[in-house]
Design a protein around this motif. Structure first.
Motif, mmCIF file in Angstrom:
data_model
loop_
_atom_site.group_PDB
_atom_site.id
_atom_site.type_symbol
_atom_site.label_atom_id
_atom_site.label_comp_id
_atom_site.label_asym_id
_atom_site.label_seq_id
_atom_site.Cartn_x
_atom_site.Cartn_y
_atom_site.Cartn_z
ATOM 1 N N TYR A 201 0.734 -1.339 -0.081
ATOM 2 C CA TYR A 201 0.004 -0.038 -0.026
ATOM 3 C C TYR A 201 0.943 1.262 -0.072
ATOM 4 N N VAL A 202 0.463 2.289 -0.823
ATOM 5 C CA VAL A 202 0.925 3.474 -0.599
ATOM 6 C C VAL A 202 -0.196 4.454 -0.688
ATOM 7 N N ARG A 203 0.086 5.133 0.797
ATOM 8 C CA ARG A 203 -1.112 6.056 1.002
ATOM 9 C C ARG A 203 -2.428 5.672 0.869
ATOM 10 N N GLY A 204 -2.555 4.300 1.542
ATOM 11 C CA GLY A 204 -3.723 3.552 1.527
ATOM 12 C C GLY A 204 -4.334 2.914 0.488
ATOM 13 N N ALA A 205 -3.610 3.090 -0.550
ATOM 14 C CA ALA A 205 -4.063 2.407 -1.903
ATOM 15 C C ALA A 205 -3.174 1.266 -2.336
ATOM 16 N N VAL A 206 -3.727 0.193 -2.927
ATOM 17 C CA VAL A 206 -2.851 -0.785 -3.436
ATOM 18 C C VAL A 206 -2.007 -0.158 -4.762
ATOM 19 N N ALA A 207 -0.632 -0.363 -4.462
ATOM 20 C CA ALA A 207 0.341 -0.064 -5.286
ATOM 21 C C ALA A 207 1.220 -1.270 -6.078
ATOM 22 N N GLY A 208 1.107 -2.530 -5.189
ATOM 23 C CA GLY A 208 1.750 -3.726 -5.762
ATOM 24 C C GLY A 208 1.298 -4.665 -5.004
ATOM 25 N N MET A 209 2.116 -5.847 -5.186
ATOM 26 C CA MET A 209 1.678 -7.131 -4.783
ATOM 27 C C MET A 209 3.042 -8.037 -4.432
#
Length: 576
Positions: A201-209
């Protein structure tokens, strides 16, 4: 012993170098086993030797030195996780887990730092070809920490993007099952598939896995491994957030530099007309002589002025721009020369004028043809005597500035009709630079459009990859009476209103679409595409009973886009 170096920073980023049983040489020499490309690296910089079951690295008495974990060394016995730095290149030493001794806290930290290096490199890599290699190195380092049999690190903002980036991986079926659950739940332990998935997560949003799968013997320990992967995921998320912040700052910095117009680098294009202007700027900039910049509105006269300042010896001093048409005569006089306390009603404090603020630098007077005659006389004194007084003041102040002026008027004609002082005109017109209108530099239109597209897309936070061929034809065939400023506004409008990842013809302003003398494109392909568009619109119109919004829904278009298509394809009379 199976050991290797992994390049986690520098020109060799993502490459792996298995260590041989004998001797390996590091340096710029073509025969080097690890060949460095930095100019400061020595021809033969370091040597890695296998001795007593361990690998040792020795510096070859170089000026730049060889550093291990931040310390300059002459010789060093390598341990797993050690970071070897030579100039900009950073190499991480790793061994296969069966050979490696238990790690000390120090080497655990070093391994974490190596992962952070690689995560950051993955997030900032501009080359799609480098990313799989970097991701593979991340997985290998993770496998040194937890006994996984494989894994993947994926970047993406949603499940669809993650699935697209997972294509081609050996464990794609396992990943496909994990991705949807990870995006919904954040973390997944799947004993049946012997897999763990962790969202970044980056700032509460999915950015990767982050994903890892384990051999059957490790089933009972999946929960423990999940905690370890959680810590690794925290590192990855921090690296991603840092990379996003750097990217944002770089974008903002680029926009600021463009607004400042440093040097002539902000002038986009390579046409003969523009090159002539740039050559003149390069000759005139080092001098202190006044320059009169001539050209139509919107051609970029202020950009030329900022370029002259940026290329001059005054570049470290202020650049002050004043629009002579934007203020009344009284306000403009105070703006230019400043005023003393009590000089007029409302002057409750002393104020420095723009000329005084620009001391040592450059003053740019835009729309100089609008300057009132009284102020023209005062400006002439500034140019001739290099001195002035504030409004309401008696103290004469010395001034050291360079004056640049611009106008879209014919100043010689203004002199003949008595609207501009002849002596000031000749004082300003020592050197004149004519900025060509955009219609005289058509070769620059495409480059300028792409430049404005990148800037507008960054400002609007939209992903727009380019301009469609049809839209580009309209741009190239339009006369652009508003010049570069009009082109910039047209592209920004298209970015704001467009819904595709390309700028389409229907996204352009009506003035461009209706006034452009668009030539016919020979060949059956273009005709076929146009005919298909017309047939689809006519069919949707009939099926919707002439309801504009229903027709747009059937075509999966925004109503405004449908209106532009109807106009461009000349279907108004047919549909009325």
């Amino acid at each position: 012993m199976d050991a290797e170096f992994i390049a986690v920073s520098g020109p060799l980023l993502g490459e792996r170098f298995p260590l041989a049983a004998g001797e390996m040489r590091v340096g710029r020499a073509p025969s080097s086993d690890i060949r460095l490309t930095e100019r400061d690296a020595a021809w033969e910089h370091s040597i890695v030797r296998a001795r007593d079951g361990r690998y040792h690295i020795s510096d070859c008495r170089t000026g730049m030195g060889t550093y291990v974990n931040g310390m300059r060394i002459a010789q060093h016995c390598l341990e797993p996780g050690d970071q070897v730095a030579i100039c900009d290149t950073v190499l991480v030493y790793r061994e296969d887990p069966p050979v490696a001794p238990p790690e000390s806290p120090q080497h655990s930290l070093l391994r974490a730092c190596s992962l952070l290096f690689l995560f950051r490199a993955l997030a900032t890599s501009q080359s799609a070809a480098h990313r799989p290699a970097i991701a593979q190195q991340i997985v290998r380092l993770i496998a040194d920490i937890v006994p996984c049999s494989g894994g993947a690190i994926l970047l993406g903002r949603d499940a669809e993007e993650l699935r697209a980036n997972a294509e081609g991986l050996a464990e794609t079926p396992v990943l496909a099952e994990l991705i949807a659950r990870v995006c919904a739940e954040g973390a997944v332990v799947e004993p049946a598939a012997r897999a763990i998935g962790w969202a970044l997560y980056v700032r509460g949003a999915v950015a990767g896995m982050l994903a890892a799968w384990f051999p059957p013997a490790e089933d009972a320990n999946l929960s423990d491994h999940r905690d370890t992967l959680s810590a690794i995921g925290t590192l990855a998320a921090a690296a991603l957030e840092n990379a996003r912040d750097v990217e944002r700052l770089q974008t903002e910095n680029t926009l600021l530099l463009e607004r400042l117009g440093t040097g002539s680098a902000g002038m986009t294009g390579d046409s003969p007309a523009l090159r002539k202007v740039q050559q003149m700027m390069a000759r005139v900039a080092p001098q202190d002589t006044p320059v009169l910049i001539l050209g139509e509105s919107g051609t970029g006269k202020e950009l030329v002025a900022r370029g002259l300042h940026g290329l001059s010896e005054r570049s470290a001093r202020p650049f002050v721009a004043i629009n002579c048409a934007a203020l009344s005569e009284a306000l403009l006089e105070s703006e230019l020369f400043g005023h003393e306390k009590g000089a007029f009603t409302g002057a409750i404090l002393q104020k420095k004028g723009k000329l005084e603020i620009a001391q040592g630098g450059t003053v740019f007077l835009d729309e100089i043809g609008e300057l009132p005659l009284l102020l023209q006389a005062k400006l002439l004194r500034v140019l001739q005597e290099r001195e002035f007084e504030r409004v309401g003041g008696t103290q004469t102040l010395k001034l050291d500035i360079r004056l640049l002026a611009a106008t879209n008027r014919d100043l010689a004609a203004e002199v003949r009709r008595g609207a501009f002082r002849e002596d000031l005109y000749h004082r300003l017109n020592v050197v004149a630079i004519h900025v060509p209108p955009l219609r005289d530099r058509p070769g620059d239109i495409s480059a300028l459009a792409r430049h404005f597209l990148a800037r507008s897309a960054a400002r609007c936070r939209r992903r727009v990859s380019g301009i469609s061929p049809e839209a580009e034809r309209y741009l190239l065939s339009y006369s652009w009476p508003g010049n570069v400023r009009e082109l910039e506004n047209a592209i920004e409008r298209a970015v704001v209103l467009g819904q595709s990842d390309l700028i389409l013809a229907e996204d352009l302003p009506e003035t461009v679409l209706e006034s452009a003398a668009l030539p016919e494109v020979p060949g059956a392909l273009q005709s076929s595409i146009t005919a298909t568009k017309r047939q689809a619109i006519l069919a949707a119109w009939q099926e919707s009973g002439g309801d504009h919004r229903q027709a747009a829904e059937r075509l999966n278009l925004h109503p405004n886009s449908l209106r532009r298509l109807i106009r461009n394809l000349k279907l108004r009379d047919t549909l009325s």
